[in-house]
Design a protein around this motif. Sequence first.
Motif, PDB file in Angstrom:
ATOM      1  N   GLY A 198      28.009  17.706 -58.814  1.00 35.05           N
ATOM      2  CA  GLY A 198      28.967  17.125 -59.747  1.00 35.05           C
ATOM      3  C   GLY A 198      29.835  18.180 -60.408  1.00 35.05           C
ATOM      4  O   GLY A 198      31.054  18.001 -60.570  1.00 35.05           O
ATOM      5  N   GLU A 199      29.242  19.304 -60.803  1.00 34.06           N
ATOM      6  CA  GLU A 199      30.015  20.387 -61.433  1.00 34.06           C
ATOM      7  C   GLU A 199      30.994  21.013 -60.444  1.00 34.06           C
ATOM      8  O   GLU A 199      32.100  21.415 -60.822  1.00 34.06           O
ATOM      9  CB  GLU A 199      29.062  21.431 -61.993  1.00 34.06           C
ATOM     10  N   ARG A 200      30.623  21.116 -59.177  1.00 29.46           N
ATOM     11  CA  ARG A 200      31.554  21.631 -58.169  1.00 29.46           C
ATOM     12  C   ARG A 200      32.770  20.718 -58.032  1.00 29.46           C
ATOM     13  O   ARG A 200      33.904  21.191 -57.877  1.00 29.46           O
ATOM     14  CB  ARG A 200      30.839  21.754 -56.823  1.00 29.46           C
ATOM     15  N   PHE A 201      32.510  19.404 -58.093  1.00 32.61           N
ATOM     16  CA  PHE A 201      33.627  18.466 -58.001  1.00 32.61           C
ATOM     17  C   PHE A 201      34.566  18.634 -59.193  1.00 32.61           C
ATOM     18  O   PHE A 201      35.795  18.627 -59.041  1.00 32.61           O
ATOM     19  CB  PHE A 201      33.081  17.037 -57.929  1.00 32.61           C
ATOM     20  N   LEU A 202      33.987  18.808 -60.396  1.00 34.84           N
ATOM     21  CA  LEU A 202      34.816  18.985 -61.582  1.00 34.84           C
ATOM     22  C   LEU A 202      35.577  20.304 -61.551  1.00 34.84           C
ATOM     23  O   LEU A 202      36.689  20.409 -62.100  1.00 34.84           O
ATOM     24  CB  LEU A 202      33.946  18.915 -62.842  1.00 34.84           C
ATOM     25  N   SER A 203      34.991  21.318 -60.912  1.00 36.74           N
ATOM     26  CA  SER A 203      35.642  22.636 -60.892  1.00 36.74           C
ATOM     27  C   SER A 203      36.818  22.712 -59.931  1.00 36.74           C
ATOM     28  O   SER A 203      37.524  23.726 -59.889  1.00 36.74           O
ATOM     29  CB  SER A 203      34.619  23.721 -60.532  1.00 36.74           C
ATOM     30  N   ASP A 228      37.434  28.825 -60.484  1.00 38.29           N
ATOM     31  CA  ASP A 228      37.705  29.692 -59.332  1.00 38.29           C
ATOM     32  C   ASP A 228      39.194  29.525 -59.030  1.00 38.29           C
ATOM     33  O   ASP A 228      39.609  28.555 -58.398  1.00 38.29           O
ATOM     34  CB  ASP A 228      36.856  29.270 -58.138  1.00 38.29           C
ATOM     35  N   PRO A 229      40.060  30.441 -59.486  1.00 37.90           N
ATOM     36  CA  PRO A 229      41.507  30.231 -59.375  1.00 37.90           C
ATOM     37  C   PRO A 229      41.996  30.095 -57.937  1.00 37.90           C
ATOM     38  O   PRO A 229      42.920  29.328 -57.664  1.00 37.90           O
ATOM     39  CB  PRO A 229      42.102  31.465 -60.054  1.00 37.90           C
ATOM     40  N   ARG A 230      41.376  30.807 -56.993  1.00 39.87           N
ATOM     41  CA  ARG A 230      41.836  30.721 -55.606  1.00 39.87           C
ATOM     42  C   ARG A 230      41.507  29.346 -55.020  1.00 39.87           C
ATOM     43  O   ARG A 230      42.341  28.727 -54.337  1.00 39.87           O
ATOM     44  CB  ARG A 230      41.179  31.835 -54.774  1.00 39.87           C
ATOM     45  N   ALA A 231      40.279  28.859 -55.277  1.00 37.83           N
ATOM     46  CA  ALA A 231      39.906  27.552 -54.758  1.00 37.83           C
ATOM     47  C   ALA A 231      40.781  26.453 -55.371  1.00 37.83           C
ATOM     48  O   ALA A 231      41.239  25.532 -54.674  1.00 37.83           O
ATOM     49  CB  ALA A 231      38.428  27.275 -55.044  1.00 37.83           C
ATOM     50  N   THR A 232      41.019  26.513 -56.683  1.00 34.37           N
ATOM     51  CA  THR A 232      41.854  25.503 -57.326  1.00 34.37           C
ATOM     52  C   THR A 232      43.284  25.568 -56.801  1.00 34.37           C
ATOM     53  O   THR A 232      43.937  24.526 -56.603  1.00 34.37           O
ATOM     54  CB  THR A 232      41.836  25.694 -58.855  1.00 34.37           C
ATOM     55  N   THR A 233      43.809  26.792 -56.544  1.00 30.72           N
ATOM     56  CA  THR A 233      45.154  26.934 -55.970  1.00 30.72           C
ATOM     57  C   THR A 233      45.238  26.243 -54.621  1.00 30.72           C
ATOM     58  O   THR A 233      46.188  25.485 -54.346  1.00 30.72           O
ATOM     59  CB  THR A 233      45.520  28.421 -55.840  1.00 30.72           C
ATOM     60  N   LEU A 234      44.250  26.495 -53.758  1.00 26.57           N
ATOM     61  CA  LEU A 234      44.238  25.848 -52.442  1.00 26.57           C
ATOM     62  C   LEU A 234      44.200  24.328 -52.574  1.00 26.57           C
ATOM     63  O   LEU A 234      44.905  23.603 -51.864  1.00 26.57           O
ATOM     64  CB  LEU A 234      43.039  26.341 -51.634  1.00 26.57           C
ATOM     65  N   PHE A 235      43.356  23.814 -53.498  1.00 28.83           N
ATOM     66  CA  PHE A 235      43.218  22.366 -53.641  1.00 28.83           C
ATOM     67  C   PHE A 235      44.496  21.738 -54.200  1.00 28.83           C
ATOM     68  O   PHE A 235      44.938  20.673 -53.742  1.00 28.83           O
ATOM     69  CB  PHE A 235      42.020  22.049 -54.559  1.00 28.83           C
ATOM     70  N   VAL A 236      45.148  22.419 -55.170  1.00 28.49           N
ATOM     71  CA  VAL A 236      46.378  21.894 -55.757  1.00 28.49           C
ATOM     72  C   VAL A 236      47.491  21.858 -54.717  1.00 28.49           C
ATOM     73  O   VAL A 236      48.241  20.881 -54.609  1.00 28.49           O
ATOM     74  CB  VAL A 236      46.777  22.738 -56.987  1.00 28.49           C
ATOM     75  N   LEU A 237      47.604  22.917 -53.907  1.00 27.31           N
ATOM     76  CA  LEU A 237      48.619  22.925 -52.856  1.00 27.31           C
ATOM     77  C   LEU A 237      48.341  21.838 -51.820  1.00 27.31           C
ATOM     78  O   LEU A 237      49.264  21.161 -51.346  1.00 27.31           O
ATOM     79  CB  LEU A 237      48.655  24.307 -52.175  1.00 27.31           C
ATOM     80  N   PHE A 238      47.055  21.649 -51.483  1.00 23.26           N
ATOM     81  CA  PHE A 238      46.703  20.581 -50.537  1.00 23.26           C
ATOM     82  C   PHE A 238      47.093  19.217 -51.100  1.00 23.26           C
ATOM     83  O   PHE A 238      47.632  18.368 -50.380  1.00 23.26           O
ATOM     84  CB  PHE A 238      45.206  20.642 -50.236  1.00 23.26           C
ATOM     85  N   CYS A 239      46.841  18.992 -52.396  1.00 21.09           N
ATOM     86  CA  CYS A 239      47.193  17.705 -53.016  1.00 21.09           C
ATOM     87  C   CYS A 239      48.699  17.474 -52.968  1.00 21.09           C
ATOM     88  O   CYS A 239      49.167  16.352 -52.711  1.00 21.09           O
ATOM     89  CB  CYS A 239      46.700  17.668 -54.461  1.00 21.09           C
ATOM     90  N   LEU A 240      49.500  18.536 -53.178  1.00 23.70           N
ATOM     91  CA  LEU A 240      50.951  18.395 -53.131  1.00 23.70           C
ATOM     92  C   LEU A 240      51.417  18.027 -51.727  1.00 23.70           C
ATOM     93  O   LEU A 240      52.213  17.083 -51.544  1.00 23.70           O
ATOM     94  CB  LEU A 240      51.612  19.694 -53.598  1.00 23.70           C
ATOM     95  N   ILE A 241      50.904  18.753 -50.721  1.00 27.51           N
ATOM     96  CA  ILE A 241      51.302  18.465 -49.340  1.00 27.51           C
ATOM     97  C   ILE A 241      50.852  17.065 -48.942  1.00 27.51           C
ATOM     98  O   ILE A 241      51.604  16.314 -48.298  1.00 27.51           O
ATOM     99  CB  ILE A 241      50.707  19.536 -48.397  1.00 27.51           C
ATOM    100  N   ASN A 297      33.237  23.397 -46.356  1.00 23.21           N
ATOM    101  CA  ASN A 297      33.104  24.836 -46.654  1.00 23.21           C
ATOM    102  C   ASN A 297      33.725  25.167 -48.004  1.00 23.21           C
ATOM    103  O   ASN A 297      33.157  25.928 -48.796  1.00 23.21           O
ATOM    104  CB  ASN A 297      33.790  25.652 -45.551  1.00 23.21           C
ATOM    105  N   LEU A 298      34.924  24.598 -48.272  1.00 32.57           N
ATOM    106  CA  LEU A 298      35.570  24.839 -49.562  1.00 32.57           C
ATOM    107  C   LEU A 298      34.717  24.310 -50.706  1.00 32.57           C
ATOM    108  O   LEU A 298      34.539  24.993 -51.730  1.00 32.57           O
ATOM    109  CB  LEU A 298      36.949  24.170 -49.569  1.00 32.57           C
ATOM    110  N   PHE A 299      34.166  23.098 -50.538  1.00 35.03           N
ATOM    111  CA  PHE A 299      33.369  22.477 -51.602  1.00 35.03           C
ATOM    112  C   PHE A 299      32.128  23.302 -51.920  1.00 35.03           C
ATOM    113  O   PHE A 299      31.780  23.492 -53.083  1.00 35.03           O
ATOM    114  CB  PHE A 299      32.987  21.057 -51.186  1.00 35.03           C
ATOM    115  N   ARG A 300      31.448  23.797 -50.886  1.00 36.12           N
ATOM    116  CA  ARG A 300      30.218  24.563 -51.106  1.00 36.12           C
ATOM    117  C   ARG A 300      30.488  25.916 -51.758  1.00 36.12           C
ATOM    118  O   ARG A 300      29.566  26.527 -52.310  1.00 36.12           O
ATOM    119  CB  ARG A 300      29.491  24.751 -49.789  1.00 36.12           C
ATOM    120  N   ARG A 301      31.690  26.392 -51.681  1.00 34.52           N
ATOM    121  CA  ARG A 301      32.012  27.682 -52.292  1.00 34.52           C
ATOM    122  C   ARG A 301      32.439  27.557 -53.755  1.00 34.52           C
ATOM    123  O   ARG A 301      32.619  28.568 -54.427  1.00 34.52           O
ATOM    124  CB  ARG A 301      33.145  28.351 -51.494  1.00 34.52           C
TER     125      ARG A 301
END
Length: 769
Positions: free
Chosen positions: A695-700, A706-719, A756-760
């Motif tokens: 649950g905490e990984r989902f919230l993060s 983790d700024p790099r992981a959040t950057t990747l996820f935000v860019l994915f959401c935009l695309i 892989n992204l989620f587990r990291r």
Amino acid sequence: MQKPGQNIEFALKETSPKIGAGAVTGDKLSCTYDLVEQMHYLYVRVVKAKELPGKDVTGSCDPYVEVKLGNYKGMTKHFEKKPNPEWKQVFAFSKERIQASILEIVVKDKDVVVDDLIGRILFDLNEIPKRVPPDSPLAPQWYRLEDRHGRKIKGELMLAVWMGTQADEAFSDAWHSDAATVGPEGVTHIRSKVYISPKLWYVRVNVIEAQDLIPHDKTKFPEVYVKAMLGNQTLRTRVSQTKTLNPMWNEDLMFVVAEPFEEPLILAVEDRVAPNKDETLGRCAIPLQNVQRRLDHRPLNSRWFNLEKHIMVEGEKKEIKFSSRIHLRIFLEGGYHVLDESTHYSSDLRPTAKQLWRPSIGVLEVGIISAHGLMPMKTKDGKGTTDAYCVAKYGQKWIRTRTIVDSFMPKWNEQYTWEVFDTCTVITFGAFDNGHVPGGSGKDMRIGKVRIRLSTLEADRIYTHSYPLLVFHPSGIKKTGEIQLAVRFTCLSLINMLHMYSQPLLPKMHYIHPLSVLQLDSLRHQAMNIVSARLNRAEPPLRKEIVEYMLDVDSHMWSMRRSKANFFRIMNVLSGFIAVGKWFDQICNWRNPITTILIHVLFIILVLYPELILPTVFLYLFLIGIWNFRWRPRHPPHMDTRLSHADAVHPDELDEEFDTFPTSRSSEIVRMRYDRLRSIGGRVQTVIGDLATQGERFLSLLSWRDPRATTLFVLFCLIAAIVLYVTPFQVVALLAGIYVLRHPRFRHKLPSVPLNLFRRLPARSDSLL
């Protein structure tokens, strides 16, 4: 009716007793007592005597009546020096055990050495009339007494003699020949009886404030709380946060009380002058007869009550009245159902106030026929014996059959009826050994219990089954016999019964002003104590151990066996979803290419025509229900030893289940069990920690932990937003489905990129000490 893996000894057996007017059918039988086997009795009602001649030197007599039939003999009580006594007593002789052709009724004079014969009356059994209810009772007649030689003498006896069945009104109060070993003083302990539970109310006490308190120590402001007492129930408010002489609480206290109200509610305002010392600043007693009754959630008016105080003056208790008072809102809650049994086995869900009851939807009729194969429960005169009776509880009505003395195959054949207000209820039967007959231990022992949920019964069908009586002992599960029951639920209105399924299970006050789980547990415990105390005062008493066993008082206690059973119940519920997951995995891996291709075709149709999705789902559920109708259960559920994990339980787990609370075992055993619980708790702790981590990984994902992981996820959401905006949803769903169902040739065994992204992603487990 044996379930897979269950011992056949513990299985339910369908029976064909000779009940009613003949064979068991789905039709109603013509007999009044149509769910039990008819038992014929010879009844003798001894009413009174007149003008009995004196046998003593003084010319008086101490008369009593002796009713003799073969080897069986019943006696009335005797009166001293009374020539015109009244007995009004009934004797019943079972026709099965009659071995004589003459009924002899003897009037005797009680004497110190040998009782003198006053006179007698003889009846030929072939001349005795038969009576079948609803015929009116047979009118008693006067009979002239005869001496030993058949000559008429002075004195008459009023009698009624007839042949009847257990449907006769005199049956329940009669002295029975099969209990001839029980003395006159023990007859009350073996009779059948119907009990009604006391009417229970919740009492809500809203403690608002107090005014003009006079503390003992005037140099400091008091730390005041209110203690409320009702019978053996005691509750306290918190200490008021307003440190003044006019403290405020606005706190609710809840009690359970039974009609008739015997004890007043006592409120005491107390000052905590030291850590273990409290002083009473005043008290008041409120009779519950004068308290308002509330049927819904609308607030009622509050009242001020004067506080009184007593002091000792020269050894005498004197009352001092002063101006201190307390502000209360107190009322009886009629809109709640007072829970006095385990919520899983509730037999009644109606609110307390009768004005809020809905009309009944049916009638439940039960025939308690017999038991067989009972185990010896005690030893009498060097041999094992059992004096069995049965108790049934549904709603507020309890019934107790008569005790069959010294029999391992008792036949009760007693029929009872209950009104049904909700089918989502359970009737409970319990078999017990009577410990209050001669040779008894003074405590009624459990033989076994049966529960039947009414919603599992078909309407207007007679269920005749032999239920196993199972009892847990420290040595394991034991079958103590079988009990034969006939059950019929008759529906009065199909529309009302079906409408009931759309209604809340409990009265609406439970949802508008819900009580906390802790409150409900405490109030249920108090209600059970009140019910058991009241029924224990009846005659014959329904003793505390009986009521507690029927109400499952100890169902909340810890048991490793029950915990395992509940865990595997959850796994059984989830097994369907697990099976669907495995089936889908086989589809994705093309284990059966034909099935996978058909699933592809079905998926494409549903994507192209989405309006077919919900109709397809509901049609599929409908077809499953129709298919399962062929294998629907044809008998009521019963105690399942395999489901209960009773057939393979470890001896130490059983010993722990039968341990007292607090424990009475040695420190070594307690330490071993504590360590075992710690290991189980450790595994539960690990599972809960893993769930929290996911649950905490989902919230993060969006927390920038983790700024790099959040950057990747935000860019994915935009695309993804841009792509989904310009692409029709059906195309996206079609491509996603085909990708998920792709052939194994296009798969690889490594985890996917999103996984892989989620587990990291980081979790807060790093911050735990």
